[in-house]
Write an enzyme that holds these catalytic residues in place. Structure first.
Site, PDB file in Angstrom:
ATOM      1  CG  PHE A   1      -1.783   1.071   1.310  1.00 42.25           C
ATOM      2  CD1 PHE A   1      -2.990   1.135   0.525  1.00 42.25           C
ATOM      3  CD2 PHE A   1      -1.428   2.383   1.898  1.00 42.25           C
ATOM      4  CE1 PHE A   1      -4.062   2.415   0.457  1.00 42.25           C
ATOM      5  CE2 PHE A   1      -2.649   3.420   1.870  1.00 42.25           C
ATOM      6  CZ  PHE A   1      -3.716   3.352   1.203  1.00 42.25           C
TER       7      PHE A   1
ATOM      8  CG  ASP B   1       5.565   3.613   1.700  1.00 43.46           C
ATOM      9  OD1 ASP B   1       5.624   4.184   2.888  1.00 43.46           O
ATOM     10  OD2 ASP B   1       4.749   3.565   1.190  1.00 43.46           O
TER      11      ASP B   1
ATOM     12  CE  LYS C   1      -0.258   5.469   7.727  1.00 40.79           C
ATOM     13  NZ  LYS C   1      -1.739   5.713   8.257  1.00 40.79           N
TER      14      LYS C   1
HETATM   15  C1  PLP Z   1       2.922   2.394   3.868  1.00 39.03           C
HETATM   16  C2  PLP Z   1       2.167   3.413   3.391  1.00 39.03           C
HETATM   17  N1  PLP Z   1       2.494   4.472   2.541  1.00 39.03           N
HETATM   18  C3  PLP Z   1       1.657   5.220   2.090  1.00 39.03           C
HETATM   19  C4  PLP Z   1       0.497   5.556   2.955  1.00 39.03           C
HETATM   20  C5  PLP Z   1      -0.272   6.697   2.598  1.00 39.03           C
HETATM   21  O1  PLP Z   1      -0.264   7.885   3.230  1.00 39.03           O
HETATM   22  P1  PLP Z   1      -1.411   9.192   3.416  1.00 39.03           P
HETATM   23  O2  PLP Z   1      -2.510   8.385   4.022  1.00 39.03           O
HETATM   24  O3  PLP Z   1      -0.648   9.957   4.569  1.00 39.03           O
HETATM   25  O4  PLP Z   1      -1.236   9.779   2.036  1.00 39.03           O
HETATM   26  C6  PLP Z   1       0.205   4.855   4.018  1.00 39.03           C
HETATM   27  C7  PLP Z   1      -1.191   4.844   4.644  1.00 39.03           C
HETATM   28  O5  PLP Z   1      -1.751   4.241   5.409  1.00 39.03           O
HETATM   29  C8  PLP Z   1       1.000   3.841   4.280  1.00 39.03           C
HETATM   30  O6  PLP Z   1       0.803   2.833   5.231  1.00 39.03           O
END
Ligand code: PLP
Length: 398
Positions: A139, A224, A253
């Site tokens: 994700f 990520d 986050k």
């Molecule tokens: C691993 C990862 N990357 C990207 C995101 C996306 O982040 P945002 O919701 O701040 O755009 C999330 C959100 O859950 C995530 O867990």
């Protein structure tokens, strides 16, 4: 306003992307606890999905936001911003990166990472390298490029045709990755621990292999760490578990402790590919967000929250393992630090999550057989004892 009135307004005026939300509206929070409008107390083992890493309304964070808001909330990136420079320094001095760029969210940080990987090869006169390989079940966000990077159909189907040039491979399968890398590949993008699909761990051997493969093929490695970064897994950055360093990694986050901010970090030779005009943001790196993040970093270091995450994570898994011995339908406990998933062999996760909520504990469910827990990094043994005792009672009824 009563909860029912809030729900009424939401149903009438808010675009319903979040479905039937849990029927509660929180009024205030302190540490791991939240209180709803009726004064009921909750233990927050989800922490805004890994956002409230320093707990709710930490006084240092609140003061930093208050003080900065009284002085200057926003000014354009056309000017120098003190808290932005200081935050960049803190992140660089404590990581493998040399340079930082700030965004407003995780998806936006990942978009920046994808753009940086592409422009890096354009500037090297290798425009044929633009494809990015990501993992099944990953994700990476909700923008068009990051849903294309995401390895889950459910996020992608409504928006096809997808942004092209993202290929998928299974997690922990080095041969699959080796066979998929081709002359168009510019980068491999990986969540060191997959969060949204149920706390899936990559192995050390795999990650070392990925790094080696990227070096051999001359392509970039992007991590990520939007969810797994900043102490969540018991290390400040989750790449530190593997004895390797990515060329680019992203954070969000926990960085603002609840104040929206994301970051893209890169090694110098990669970061240099972004030249004036190549990327930008109106709000990214604004004085208020950076002051909040500076306070979060200060709290993480001064309260030894990375160490606490490691210790409490181990204790948590130990306590959950005792439950797994007692209840054979607990199929697997997965996690690192305070990023923990509990998989059941029965489709009861939603029911269990709802029962936890009724008893005043917030946990997350993924699908119908995984419970996910991401408490604040400040969580104590007593909090974990309370949660596991409560879980024991609930599981004995399943
Ligand atoms: C691993 C990862 N990357 C990207 C995101 C996306 O982040 P945002 O919701 O701040 O755009 C999330 C959100 O859950 C995530 O867990």
């Amino acid at each position: 306003m009563e909860l029912n009135n809030v729900i009424e307004l939401d149903k009438k005026y808010f675009i319903n992307t979040f479905g039937n939300r849990t029927p509660v509206c929180f009024k205030y929070g302190k540490g791991i606890n939240l209180w709803d409008k009726e004064g009921k107390k909750y233990y927050d083992f989800l922490a805004g999905i890994a956002v409230n890493a320093v707990g709710h309304s930490h006084p240092k964070l609140v003061n930093a936001i208050k003080e900065q808001a009284e002085k200057l909330i926003h000014c354009s990136n056309l000017y120098y911003i003190e808290s932005q420079s200081k935050l960049a320094q803190v992140l660089v001095e404590n990581s493998c990166a040399d340079k930082v760029f700030f965004s407003n969210s995780g998806a936006e940080a990942n978009e920046g990472a994808i753009k940086l990987a592409r422009i890096y090869f354009k500037k090297k006169n290798m425009p044929e390298k633009f494809e990015i390989i990501t993992l099944d079940k990953s994700f990476h966000g909700r923008t068009l490029a990051t849903i294309a990077a995401t390895g889950q159909d459910k996020y992608q189907k409504p928006y096809s045709p997808l942004t092209p040039s993202f290929l998928k491979v299974p997690i922990n399968d080095l041969d699959a990755l080796r066979n998929t890398i081709n002359s168009s590949t510019c980068a491999v993008m990986i969540e060191p621990i997959q969060g949204e699909s149920g706390v899936n761990l990559t192995t050390i051997e795999y990650m070392k292999g990925v790094r080696k493969l990227c070096d051999e093929k001359g392509i970039l490695l992007i991590f990520d760490e939007v969810q797994s970064g900043l102490g969540r897994t018991g290390k400040l950055f989750s790449y530190q578990h593997f004895g390797i360093e990515p060329d680019i990694f992203t954070l969000a986050k926990a960085l603002g402790g609840g104040f929206p901010i994301g970051a893209l970090l890169a090694k110098n030779h990669v970061a240099e590919a972004f030249e004036p005009g190549d990327h930008g943001s109106t709000f990214g790196g604004n004085p208020l967000a950076c002051s909040a993040a500076l306070a979060v970093m200060d709290i993480i270091f001064s309260e030894n929250l990375v160490e606490n995450s490691e210790k409490m994570g181990a204790y948590f898994i130990e306590k959950l393992s005792l439950l797994a011995k007692k209840y054979e339908f607990i199929k697997e406990i997965r996690g690192k630090g305070l990023m923990i998933g509990l998989q059941f062999s029965v489709d009861k996760a939603v029911e269990i999550k709802d029962k936890c909520f009724d008893k005043g504990y917030l946990v997350g469910s993924i699908g119908n057989n995984i419970i996910r827990m991401l408490p604040p990094l400040t969580v104590s043994k007593e909090d974990i004892d309370k949660l596991t005792e409560m879980l024991d009672t609930i599981l004995s009824d399943v």
